[in-house]
Design a protein around this motif. Structure first.
Motif, short mmCIF file in Angstrom:
data_model
loop_
_atom_site.label_atom_id
_atom_site.label_comp_id
_atom_site.label_asym_id
_atom_site.label_seq_id
_atom_site.Cartn_x
_atom_site.Cartn_y
_atom_site.Cartn_z
N LEU A 153 -6.15 4.63 3.05
CA LEU A 153 -5.79 3.51 3.93
C LEU A 153 -6.84 3.32 5.01
N THR A 210 0.82 -1.22 0.00
CA THR A 210 0.00 0.00 0.00
C THR A 210 0.85 1.26 0.00
N GLU A 245 1.74 -0.48 7.71
CA GLU A 245 2.75 0.41 7.16
C GLU A 245 3.65 0.96 8.26
N GLU A 268 -4.30 -1.29 7.39
CA GLU A 268 -3.24 -1.00 6.43
C GLU A 268 -2.26 0.02 6.99
#
Length: 819
Positions: free
Chosen positions: A23, A15, A31, A27
């Motif tokens: 997002l 992503t 990250e 997600e």
């Protein structure tokens, strides 16, 4: 679960090239974990090992991404976030030295607009009018190694590396070997105690001579001047440092016993009088235009300087202004580094491959004829997604075709702009003869053969460019991450079965599906391994405890189990809302199973519902029509009965819509067959859309999951068939919330944001749900109440703009205190 920043690097999320506002929490969390891990490793490589694993542009881009995600999701900021620290811990090979004043890093600017914004922010902070003078110094940003030199009574008593910004390494003996650094300051006027800060570097000429000598002796050559300078400065034997031609520029100071100047530019002139080398390109600038002009002058001079620079640093010139501006987080407000643009190169596309990420995203990668970009040999570059290959780019918020599509054999321009791998910018020779056919993006996963579908933007309900594999539980590229999620704290929460254990069992071929978790002893025996209690890291007690913990989770709450399946757009909050809406797992399972077993059902339903010539209000109305009552007459032939039925459903039809319906359904049988076939899909998706806060994205993701036969097989093994034979697990029905009359939040939609200090986020959500509230992960016009903890960010801003009531965590606790 938490991730130790000293563990080996995590897999890069797929992503990273998506806008942050697209997002979801899961997600964003993935990250931030990856970025913390990646940047910590990069810091160790840069500061401790003198062997950077990222270019400056890559490092800056990842830092920017981390900051952007943290700004959008402040409640997810990690304790070991890179935004909370500078550099890396000092090496154990040197004594530790605490700086009198921390050595901070600088924020970065990448455009003239960023610089203008920086100057404007300082003026606003200081409440300066546009006509009031405000000067800054502009100086080359030397690509070397920071050093902190402590002088007492004019004599050098200690030198240290930056380290983690607070504590560095004692390199006094090595620094004394540099000709540019004085053991005793010249002249007069220096404070009794001062930390002189500057950059140790190596010229290109010296670097080339050093490499030539290494080649002559047949020893190891060096990578670049910066790495060589860092390694040379941190030699355990100072004589090795002495043999290396290192140079030094002073640019600032840290701790100081007394004031010695009123301006940055004045201080640097004093440094020169004390015998310290100061860069000749430093200039005092009065306006933004002067600043930009000097940046361009330095950039043009860059190739001829003889040493590496990677940007220009701007600092407020008046020291009283610097003091007033102070520090924000880990960086001063009064300084910024204006970085040079990423370097580019041209090369050939030799192949286009599809990689499947851990969340199922299909990412195209260009295999390139190797080319050097900024001193790094590049052979792979990302092509991002299906639309990117076709030449579409996002311009001013919309996707537009701006360049030719990318094909094998094309000559392309690439750039290292801080992505995990470089990116292809454009095709240089689209008009070449004999150009190959356009690249055909696969509609099935190359790893497992499952259907691959274009993702749906949960905010707009529209398809975006990303294509994802639907075989999450069986896809080799995804299964290990899915298994980790299945047993994680937010899902089944199996004590003692974390990431490391799942990785171990997966690598040994023991746990390949969620069902294998509940057959662990048998799977170990079937694979021919000794009992678990004989394995390294396990004992009789720990093995028994693990098996007992697994058995305890054979009965799972509806919401936890659904969340554990790892279905796109179905996280813990969505799963809980679905569980509350359906109550019985069996009802939900039966509805989704009926939808998932319609051949090509979701694709055909999406084509109908998003018909280019029919508004959604029309296509939705088609499923509300009683097909048995549509017989036409000579006076009222087909398709008029259909058009009348649509109007009877309250939908106004325009002429073009009537024509489109007639063309799609030339006979009643055509209409009846399609609507009857797609009705289970429609019912399933509309049931999800009826839940507050959910939409087409979640509904279509659920149907896509159940459409894949592999996923249905896994589910059947785990939980059996609806109202049929049982599986390895039993799913508890969801307890319906008490709609207490005295609950002030019953039936209302709540959003929690920021860091909560009096209860965990999970506890807060559970408490709200128990009081009859609905909990959403995003703010919309339907939100009734936002509970804002510390560091509340974009969600609070959006709530205030929409007129949503915002209260503090303490207000929330007071509200529910007696309930």
């Amino acid at each position: 679960m938490t991730t130790d920043p000293n563990d080996s690097a995590l897999a890069a999320p797929d992503t990273l090239d998506r806008p942050v506002d697209q997002l979801d929490d899961a997600e964003a969390s993935a990250e931030l974990l990856y970025l913390a891990d990646k940047l910590a490793a990069a810091d160790r490589a840069y500061y401790e090992d003198s062997d950077p694993e990222l270019t400056d542009a890559e490092y800056d881009r990842l830092r920017q991404r981390n900051n952007a995600v943290e700004d959008a999701f402040p409640h997810l900021v990690l304790e070991h976030s890179p935004s909370q620290k500078v550099g890396a811990a000092p090496s154990s090979d040197f004594a530790k030295v605490e700086h009198l004043v921390p050595m901070l890093s600088l924020d970065n600017a990448f455009s003239e607009e960023d610089v203008e914004s920086f100057m404007a922010r300082m003026r606003r902070f200081l409440n300066l009018g546009s006509d009031e003078p405000f000067a800054v110094t502009a100086e080359p940003k030397i690509d070397g190694v920071s050093a902190n030199l402590l002088y007492r009574n004019g004599k050098l008593v200690r030198a240290a590396t930056r380290g983690d910004g607070r504590v560095g390494e004692d390199i006094t003996a090595n620094v004394r070997m540099l000709d540019d650094i004085r053991d005793e300051l010249a002249g007069s006027g220096w404070p009794d105690e001062i930390e002189i800060r500057g950059e140790v570097y190596m010229t290109w000429e010296a670097f080339e001579a050093l490499n030539a000598e290494a080649e002559r002796k047949g020893t190891k050559t060096y990578v670049n001047p910066r790495n060589t300078a860092s390694g040379s400065l941190r030699q355990l034997d100072p004589n090795v440092t002495k043999a290396r031609p290192l140079k030094f520029f002073a640019y600032g100071w840290g701790g100081v016993s007394e004031s010695f100047a009123t301006r940055q530019s004045e201080a640097l002139e004093l440094f020169k009088s004390w015998g310290l080398p100061v860069n000749d390109l430093i200039k005092r600038c009065e306006t933004v235009e002067d600043v930009i002009a000097h940046y361009q002058t330095i950039q043009e001079a860059r190739p001829t300087l003889g040493y590496d620079i990677d940007g220009v640093v701007y600092k407020a010139d008046r020291l009283d202004y610097q003091s007033r501006l102070g520090i924000a987080s880990r960086a001063p407000r009064w300084a910024i580094a204006h970085k040079f643009p990423a370097e580019k190169a041209e090369t050939l596309v030799e192949a286009i491959d599809i990689q499947v990420g851990r969340t199922g995203s299909l990412t195209p990668v260009a295999r390139l004829k190797p080319v050097s970009v900024g001193g790094v040999v590049v052979s792979n570059a990302t092509l991002h997604n299906q639309d990117y290959i076709a030449g579409y780019r996002r311009v001013d918020g919309t996707v537009q075709k701006v360049t030719d599509d990318i094909r094998v054999g094309d000559r392309v321009r690439i750039q290292r702009a801080g992505d995990v791998i470089p990116q292809v910018l454009e095709v240089v020779n689209p008009d070449r003869q004999g150009r190959e056919d356009a690249f055909v993006f696969p509609d099935h996963c190359p790893e497992c053969g499952s259907l691959a579908l274009r993702d749906v933007d949960p905010k707009t309900g529209e398809e975006d460019a990303r294509v994802r594999c639907t075989g999450g539980l069986i896809c080799p590229a995804q299964v290990q991450e899915r298994l980790k999620h299945f047993v994680s704290r937010r899902a089944l929460d199996i004590d003692g079965l974390g990431d490391k254990q799942i990785a171990l069992f997966y690598e040994r071929g023991i746990v390949k599906t969620p069902a294998d978790v509940f057959r662990l002893p048998e799977r170990i025996a079937e694979a021919g391994y000794d009992p678990l209690d004989t394995w390294e890291g396990f004992g009789e007690t720990s093995a028994q405890n693990l098996f007992a913990a697994i058995d305890a989770k054979r009965t799972s709450p509806f919401a936890r189990f659904l969340n554990g399946l790892g279905i796109r757009h179905v996280g813990d909050v969505v799963a809980r809302n679905i569980a509350m809406r359906f109550g019985r797992w069996q009802d939900f399972h039966a509805l989704m199973l009926a939808a998932g077993t319609v051949e090509d059902g979701l694709q055909d339903y999406k084509r109908l519902r998003h018909h280019p010539d029919l508004p959604e209000r029309v296509t939705l109305a088609l499923f509300e029509i009683d097909t048995s009552a549509l017989d036409g007459t000579d006076e009222n032939p087909w398709p008029f009965p259909l058009l009348e039925a649509v109007r009877a459903a309250g939908v106004n039809l325009q002429g073009k819509h009537s024509e489109a319906l007639g063309e799609r359904y030339p006979a009643k049988d055509d209409f009846t067959a399609e609507i009857t076939r797609l009705k289970p899909v429609h019912d399933a998706i509309r049931a999800i859309e009826a839940i507050d806060g959910l939409g087409f994205a979640a509904g279509s993701s659920l149907v896509a999951f159940f459409e894949e036969s592999h996923n249905r097989d896994v589910l059947e093994t785990l939980v059996g068939q609806p109202d049929g034979e049982a599986g390895l697990m039993q799913i508890e029905d969801a307890a319906q919330p008490k709609q207490a009359e005295d609950s002030p939040v019953a039936g209302k939609t709540l959003v929690f944001t920021g860091t909560l200090s009096r209860m965990t986020r999970d506890e807060a959500k559970a408490r709200a749900l128990s009081l009859g509230a609905k909990v959403s992960g995003s703010v919309s016009a339907k939100t009734d109440l936002l509970i804002a903890g510390e560091k509340a960010g974009s969600k609070r801003t959006k709530a205030e703009s929409l007129g949503v009531k915002v209260i503090s965590e303490d207000d929330w606790m007071d509200m529910i205190a007696d309930l």
